[in-house]
Design an enzyme around this catalytic site. Sequence first.
Site, PDB file in Angstrom:
ATOM      1  N   ASP A 148      10.163   7.312  48.017  1.00  0.00           N
ATOM      2  CA  ASP A 148       9.335   6.967  47.157  1.00  0.00           C
ATOM      3  C   ASP A 148       8.492   6.039  47.919  1.00  0.00           C
ATOM      4  O   ASP A 148       8.980   5.089  48.648  1.00  0.00           O
ATOM      5  CB  ASP A 148       9.977   6.684  46.010  1.00  0.00           C
ATOM      6  CG  ASP A 148       8.863   6.766  44.809  1.00  0.00           C
ATOM      7  OD1 ASP A 148       7.612   7.195  45.167  1.00  0.00           O
ATOM      8  OD2 ASP A 148       9.092   6.065  43.808  1.00  0.00           O
TER       9      ASP A 148
ATOM     10  N   ASN B   8       5.120   6.472  49.294  1.00  0.00           N
ATOM     11  CA  ASN B   8       4.036   6.910  50.284  1.00  0.00           C
ATOM     12  C   ASN B   8       2.703   6.392  49.587  1.00  0.00           C
ATOM     13  O   ASN B   8       1.914   6.127  50.548  1.00  0.00           O
ATOM     14  CB  ASN B   8       4.235   8.384  50.498  1.00  0.00           C
ATOM     15  CG  ASN B   8       5.336   8.928  51.167  1.00  0.00           C
ATOM     16  OD1 ASN B   8       6.242   8.184  51.556  1.00  0.00           O
ATOM     17  ND2 ASN B   8       5.629  10.021  51.270  1.00  0.00           N
TER      18      ASN B   8
ATOM     19  N   ASN C 268       5.881  17.160  40.430  1.00  0.00           N
ATOM     20  CA  ASN C 268       4.856  16.897  41.503  1.00  0.00           C
ATOM     21  C   ASN C 268       3.580  18.166  41.505  1.00  0.00           C
ATOM     22  O   ASN C 268       2.760  17.795  41.920  1.00  0.00           O
ATOM     23  CB  ASN C 268       5.408  16.976  42.940  1.00  0.00           C
ATOM     24  CG  ASN C 268       6.305  15.563  43.170  1.00  0.00           C
ATOM     25  OD1 ASN C 268       6.914  15.447  44.126  1.00  0.00           O
ATOM     26  ND2 ASN C 268       5.889  14.630  42.470  1.00  0.00           N
ATOM     27  N   TRP C 269       3.943  19.166  41.000  1.00  0.00           N
ATOM     28  CA  TRP C 269       2.948  20.172  40.609  1.00  0.00           C
ATOM     29  C   TRP C 269       1.714  19.786  39.947  1.00  0.00           C
ATOM     30  O   TRP C 269       0.794  20.388  40.023  1.00  0.00           O
ATOM     31  CB  TRP C 269       3.529  21.420  40.035  1.00  0.00           C
ATOM     32  CG  TRP C 269       4.300  22.459  41.025  1.00  0.00           C
ATOM     33  CD1 TRP C 269       5.683  22.559  40.693  1.00  0.00           C
ATOM     34  CD2 TRP C 269       4.133  23.044  42.188  1.00  0.00           C
ATOM     35  NE1 TRP C 269       6.306  23.332  41.744  1.00  0.00           N
ATOM     36  CE2 TRP C 269       5.317  23.739  42.751  1.00  0.00           C
ATOM     37  CE3 TRP C 269       2.778  22.991  42.890  1.00  0.00           C
ATOM     38  CZ2 TRP C 269       5.310  24.359  43.720  1.00  0.00           C
ATOM     39  CZ3 TRP C 269       2.971  23.873  44.105  1.00  0.00           C
ATOM     40  CH2 TRP C 269       4.007  24.479  44.500  1.00  0.00           C
TER      41      TRP C 269
ATOM     42  N   SER D 145      15.049  10.362  38.219  1.00  0.00           N
ATOM     43  CA  SER D 145      13.877  11.159  38.528  1.00  0.00           C
ATOM     44  C   SER D 145      14.216  12.682  38.475  1.00  0.00           C
ATOM     45  O   SER D 145      13.455  13.511  39.423  1.00  0.00           O
ATOM     46  CB  SER D 145      12.825  10.752  39.440  1.00  0.00           C
ATOM     47  OG  SER D 145      12.161   9.659  39.351  1.00  0.00           O
TER      48      SER D 145
HETATM   49  C1  FPP Z   1       6.708  10.023  47.120  1.00  0.00           C
HETATM   50  O1  FPP Z   1       5.794   8.933  47.274  1.00  0.00           O
HETATM   51  C2  FPP Z   1       6.752  11.159  48.190  1.00  0.00           C
HETATM   52  C3  FPP Z   1       6.493  12.551  47.779  1.00  0.00           C
HETATM   53  C4  FPP Z   1       6.357  12.936  46.441  1.00  0.00           C
HETATM   54  C5  FPP Z   1       6.432  13.375  48.782  1.00  0.00           C
HETATM   55  C6  FPP Z   1       7.506  13.059  49.996  1.00  0.00           C
HETATM   56  C7  FPP Z   1       7.006  13.842  51.238  1.00  0.00           C
HETATM   57  C8  FPP Z   1       7.090  13.665  52.494  1.00  0.00           C
HETATM   58  C9  FPP Z   1       7.817  12.343  53.024  1.00  0.00           C
HETATM   59  C10 FPP Z   1       6.552  14.353  53.430  1.00  0.00           C
HETATM   60  C11 FPP Z   1       6.894  15.909  53.475  1.00  0.00           C
HETATM   61  C12 FPP Z   1       8.201  15.880  53.942  1.00  0.00           C
HETATM   62  C13 FPP Z   1       8.733  16.849  54.566  1.00  0.00           C
HETATM   63  C14 FPP Z   1      10.414  16.542  54.642  1.00  0.00           C
HETATM   64  C15 FPP Z   1       8.161  17.692  55.655  1.00  0.00           C
HETATM   65  P1  FPP Z   1       4.785   8.903  46.205  1.00  0.00           P
HETATM   66  O2  FPP Z   1       3.654   9.771  46.614  1.00  0.00           O
HETATM   67  O3  FPP Z   1       5.184   9.213  44.936  1.00  0.00           O
HETATM   68  O4  FPP Z   1       4.240   7.342  46.385  1.00  0.00           O
HETATM   69  P2  FPP Z   1       3.637   6.158  45.196  1.00  0.00           P
HETATM   70  O5  FPP Z   1       4.912   6.245  44.310  1.00  0.00           O
HETATM   71  O6  FPP Z   1       3.566   5.130  45.978  1.00  0.00           O
HETATM   72  O7  FPP Z   1       2.382   7.000  44.700  1.00  0.00           O
END
Ligand code: FPP
Length: 246
Positions: A21, A23, A69-70, A197
């Site tokens: 989490d 990103n 996430n969809w 979650s």
């Molecule tokens: C959560 O961060 C992350 C995700 C929903 C996606 C995770 C995906 C990757 C790390 C890349 C693809 C993975 C592979 C295995 C190829 P967030 O977007 O919810 O972050 P936030 O809470 O700061 O908005």
Amino acid sequence: MGFKEQLDINRLPEHIAIIMDGNGRWAKNQGKFRVFGHESGVLSVKDIVEGCVDIGIKYLTVYAFSTENWNRPIEEVNALMELLISTINEQAETLNKNNVRLNAIGDLKSLPQKCIDDLANVMEVTSKNSRCTLTLALSYSAKWEILSATKKIAEQVKEGKLNLDEISEELFNAQLTTSNIPDPELMIRTSGEHRISNFLLWQMAYTELYFTETLWPDFRREDLFEAIVDYQKRERRFGKISEQLN
Ligand code: FPP
């Protein structure tokens, strides 16, 4: 002394599950688009897989895309799917080199066809690998999984193939997407959120939970080793008292 040197390699968790989490926040902190955070998150996935291979973790399961996430903006969903496709194809050779088997759990048929096909291909070409099993949870939610298992069992009861008193934990386990994987001993969630979650709810009944403020794109194998050192300090009692252990 680094965290790797502090590890007791005789008491490693067999299975580690991770909610990756943060990103989006990581990207926003740098004035970049969210997708940049996901791309950078892939570098963390690679480093953590290599860290697991290095110390001998047998199973690693990462929550890459939840059923919920969809509901994200379509551009972000598409970018995540494209990132998934490019990453698994680019990494197939490295997975083989590191003796890592790729596995996937979730409602995979809801993924784009290219994703389904490429996943099936990379799972096939890595299927003989035995050092570590990397499971991607994709279009996964634990409630979906538990409901699917329940429906399969109900069907068997309805057809008279199963009696109610035959329904046990083992039988239920066998209907889950993780039927060939031991339950995780350790679950790590990054980015300071203290939630599960909808991830592996059945399997995490006795899992040790570890939360860190570190955002996923900053999480590297030294952070993983730190989490394992913390886990190794804990006493896992499974409902018993201290004196009954050992
Ligand atoms: C959560 O961060 C992350 C995700 C929903 C996606 C995770 C995906 C990757 C790390 C890349 C693809 C993975 C592979 C295995 C190829 P967030 O977007 O919810 O972050 P936030 O809470 O700061 O908005």
